[in-house]
Design a protein around this motif. Structure first.
Motif, short mmCIF file in Angstrom:
data_model
loop_
_atom_site.label_atom_id
_atom_site.label_comp_id
_atom_site.label_asym_id
_atom_site.label_seq_id
_atom_site.Cartn_x
_atom_site.Cartn_y
_atom_site.Cartn_z
N UNK A 1 3.17 -4.11 8.92
CA UNK A 1 3.82 -2.92 8.39
C UNK A 1 3.01 -1.67 8.72
N UNK A 2 1.69 -1.75 8.54
CA UNK A 2 0.84 -0.60 8.82
C UNK A 2 0.91 -0.21 10.29
N UNK A 3 0.87 -1.22 11.17
CA UNK A 3 0.93 -0.94 12.61
C UNK A 3 2.27 -0.33 13.00
N UNK A 4 3.35 -0.88 12.43
CA UNK A 4 4.69 -0.36 12.76
C UNK A 4 4.87 1.05 12.25
N UNK B 1 9.90 -7.26 4.06
CA UNK B 1 10.50 -8.46 3.48
C UNK B 1 9.50 -9.61 3.39
N UNK B 2 8.61 -9.71 4.37
CA UNK B 2 7.63 -10.81 4.42
C UNK B 2 6.28 -10.41 3.84
N UNK B 3 6.17 -9.16 3.36
CA UNK B 3 4.92 -8.64 2.80
C UNK B 3 3.77 -8.73 3.80
N UNK B 4 4.10 -8.51 5.08
CA UNK B 4 3.08 -8.54 6.14
C UNK B 4 2.48 -7.14 6.25
N UNK B 5 1.42 -6.89 5.48
CA UNK B 5 0.84 -5.56 5.41
C UNK B 5 0.27 -5.08 6.75
N UNK C 1 11.45 -3.69 12.68
CA UNK C 1 10.14 -4.29 12.47
C UNK C 1 9.61 -3.96 11.08
N UNK C 2 9.80 -2.70 10.66
CA UNK C 2 9.31 -2.26 9.35
C UNK C 2 10.02 -3.01 8.23
N UNK C 3 11.36 -3.13 8.32
CA UNK C 3 12.10 -3.85 7.29
C UNK C 3 11.66 -5.31 7.23
N UNK D 1 0.82 -1.22 0.00
CA UNK D 1 0.00 0.00 0.00
C UNK D 1 0.85 1.26 0.00
N UNK D 2 2.14 1.11 0.15
CA UNK D 2 3.06 2.24 0.20
C UNK D 2 3.92 2.27 -1.05
N UNK D 3 4.88 3.18 -1.07
CA UNK D 3 5.82 3.30 -2.18
C UNK D 3 7.22 3.45 -1.61
N UNK D 4 8.22 3.04 -2.38
CA UNK D 4 9.59 3.14 -1.92
C UNK D 4 10.47 3.73 -3.01
N UNK D 5 11.65 4.20 -2.61
CA UNK D 5 12.60 4.80 -3.55
C UNK D 5 13.97 4.85 -2.89
N UNK D 6 14.98 5.05 -3.70
CA UNK D 6 16.30 5.36 -3.15
C UNK D 6 16.26 6.79 -2.64
N UNK D 7 16.73 6.99 -1.44
CA UNK D 7 16.63 8.31 -0.82
C UNK D 7 17.43 9.34 -1.62
#
Length: 561
Positions: free
Chosen positions: A537-540, A530-534, A524-526, A29-35
């Motif tokens: 991830x949302x809670x963290x 890695x495990x696609x535990x949405x 926890x977020x990483x 549900x999020x997006x990522x990028x190289x900082x």
């Protein structure tokens, strides 16, 4: 209708705003990028459309909303970032001017600077103009960069701006005047040649004033005076002349860095259009970030004296850390302004044939004239320190190969010697290395130890680390901290300084505990990514936002002088 800030965030998608600057990829549900704010290969920059926020979980640990992103990426202040986004959202710019007192404050500061420019330009007499021309400036350059003169009167600018309708409070906030111990106001700049300082979009945000010979000032008077930092002016972000030269820098892919307004103006006037200058501060990380977006190579063109050489060295180290290709313009016993004044073609020629950073360091620490074995060994170690700091293993190998040829030592021996050296060392002189201090334990440990030294109860302090594993509402953390503070306050203390220090230390300890929670949440977020535990991830991410907000609302615990 909400505030302009709320309307901007409602009308614009944070993902699309950031996507217009950098490449982003979906991550659940999020997006990522190289900082974009530090060098990295694995994406650690997360964008949450739901929370309309971004955060780098990597080296820089920055975060915020779309406005803070544009501020940091564009190297501009809040008002300018908001205005840029408001225009993009189709919001009438007039709403900024008629909005809250915060927006009006920014407008007043910009307007005061513009009015000061006009005032200073109107006060250039023929005598002052003759002085500027004698220094090598042309009338065209003086006009283009709006150079003026501040009369020696104590409050002439103040009275002029008040007559124009400016409030004294706004004039003081702009840095143009200051309040004396008697409660009166004086112009900050008096009897000085005035150089307006522009942000990257060409708006005046401050000034540098050079004392004039006609001022008959005391011998200890500062030669240059700069505006203080204000809501629209931060020295570490401003590069003098960038608003004029950024097009030439982008076209050439090369930026030429000099020190000070005169070096810039004379270089620019001589035909070196891709030049910028620091102004009242050293070269900074913010400067690097702004330049790296439009240039691959940085040329350092500083004075040839020892101070200039040290500045070049600091500039090389910083630029290499930001992945620039770096060169050094070797000047013959003069500064850029002097060379441009007497032989403009020579300056252009020197800029076109720079030394590499490697050659600069070899010439500096291993000169051909150095024959003493101890000096050669110390010099080789200084070069090895520079090699060890290089971010690229490929570059390290090339430098070691060259150093082997210069010193006669094998690359294997040099590499072994380099590994023995610490990652970074300060030094008192070019060939005298100073040891680095060694600290005991973490910063939290040191703070805790200091509190105990001041008489705090160890058992209460030991309870505080429960803050790293709080209940959902964080009650255990606040409870332990409140208990500790209450216990301390009931403990009889007569030394006011000790009380003030403990109060500061409690605040700093709370900050450290927040940082520990943030570090754990990153892990926890990483793992959730890695495990696609949405759900995890949302809670963290939600808890991360809460802790980050809590950290940034903790008051400044530093003791006042």
């Amino acid at each position: 209708m909400g505030t302009v800030v709320e309307d901007v965030k409602d009308k614009l998608d944070i993902v699309e705003v950031i996507r217009s600057y950098i490449a982003v990829l979906p991550a659940g549900r999020n997006f990522k990028a190289c900082c974009p704010f530090h060098k990295e290969k694995t994406p650690s920059f997360m964008i949450s459309p739901e929370r309309r926020s971004w955060h780098c979980f990597g080296g820089c640990n920055e975060g915020g909303d779309m406005i803070s992103f544009v501020m940091k990426y564009e190297n501009i202040e809040f008002y300018d970032a908001l205005k840029l986004l408001a225009e993009r959202a189709g919001i009438d710019p007039a709403r900024l001017r008629s909005g809250s007192s915060e927006y009006k404050k920014y407008d007043a500061l910009y307007a005061a600077q513009e009015a000061a420019v006009a005032f200073f330009r109107a006060n250039i007499s023929e005598e002052i103009m003759a002085y500027a021309l004698e220094r090598g400036l042309t009338r065209e350059t003086i006009a283009e960069f709006e150079i003026g003169y501040a009369p020696p009167s104590s409050d002439l600018l103040l009275r002029h701006l008040v007559q124009k309708g400016f409030a004294v409070q706004d004039i003081e906030s702009s840095g143009l005047i200051f309040r004396t111990e008697r409660g009166t106001y004086w112009d900050r700049f008096r009897g000085r040649l005035m150089f307006p300082l522009y942000n990257h979009v060409g708006k005046v945000v401050g000034f540098t004033g050079r004392i004039m010979p006609q001022a008959n000032a005391p011998a200890d008077t500062a030669k240059y005076v700069n505006s203080p930092e204000t809501p629209i002016f931060q020295k570490s972000k401003i590069l003098y002349g960038f608003h004029k030269s950024k097009g030439a820098i982008r076209d050439a892919g090369v930026a030429v860095l000099v020190e000070g307004q005169m070096d810039f103006l004379m270089s620019y006037q001589s035909g070196v259009k891709n030049v910028i200058a620091t102004s009242g501060t050293a070269f900074t990380t913010d400067h690097c970030i702004a330049l790296r977006r439009i240039a691959e190579k940085l040329l350092l063109c500083f004075d040839s004296d020892e101070a200039g050489q040290r500045a070049i060295e600091r500039g090389i180290d910083l630029a290499l850390a930001h992945d620039f290709s770096v060169g050094v313009v070797a000047l013959p016993d003069k500064d850029p302004a002097d060379i441009a004044r007497h032989d403009p073609a020579l300056l252009v020629q020197l800029v076109g044939a720079p030394l590499g950073a490697r050659d600069f360091y070899f010439n500096r620490y291993l000169p051909h004239t150095a024959t003493d074995p101890d000096d050669r060994k110390k010099g080789a170690r200084m070069v090895l320190l520079k090699i060890k700091a290089l971010p690229s293993p490929f570059e390290q190998s090339a430098w070691l190969r060259e150093l082997s040829m210069v010193t006669g030592s094998t690359e294997h021996v040099l590499h072994a010697e380099m590994e023995r050296l610490p990652a970074s060392l300060g030094f008192k002189s070019p060939l005298v290395v100073a040891p680095s201090p060694v600290l005991r334990g973490t910063r939290k440990d040191l703070i805790t130890e200091r509190i105990v030294q001041l008489g705090g109860r160890a058992e209460l302090i030991l309870a505080i680390p429960d803050y790293t594993n709080p209940s959902a509402d964080g009650s255990s953390a606040h409870g332990a901290l409140a208990d500790f503070k209450a216990e301390w306050e009931t403990h009889e203390i007569t030394d006011s300084d000790r009380t003030a220090e403990v109060t500061s230390l409690i605040i700093e300890l709370k900050k450290e505990l927040c940082k520990e929670r943030i570090a754990k949440l990153k892990a926890v977020i990483f793992a959730a990514q890695a495990t696609h535990d949405e759900p995890a991830l949302a809670a963290a991410l939600k808890e991360f936002d809460n802790v980050s907000q809590e950290l940034h609302t903790i008051p400044d615990g530093k003791r006042k002088p």
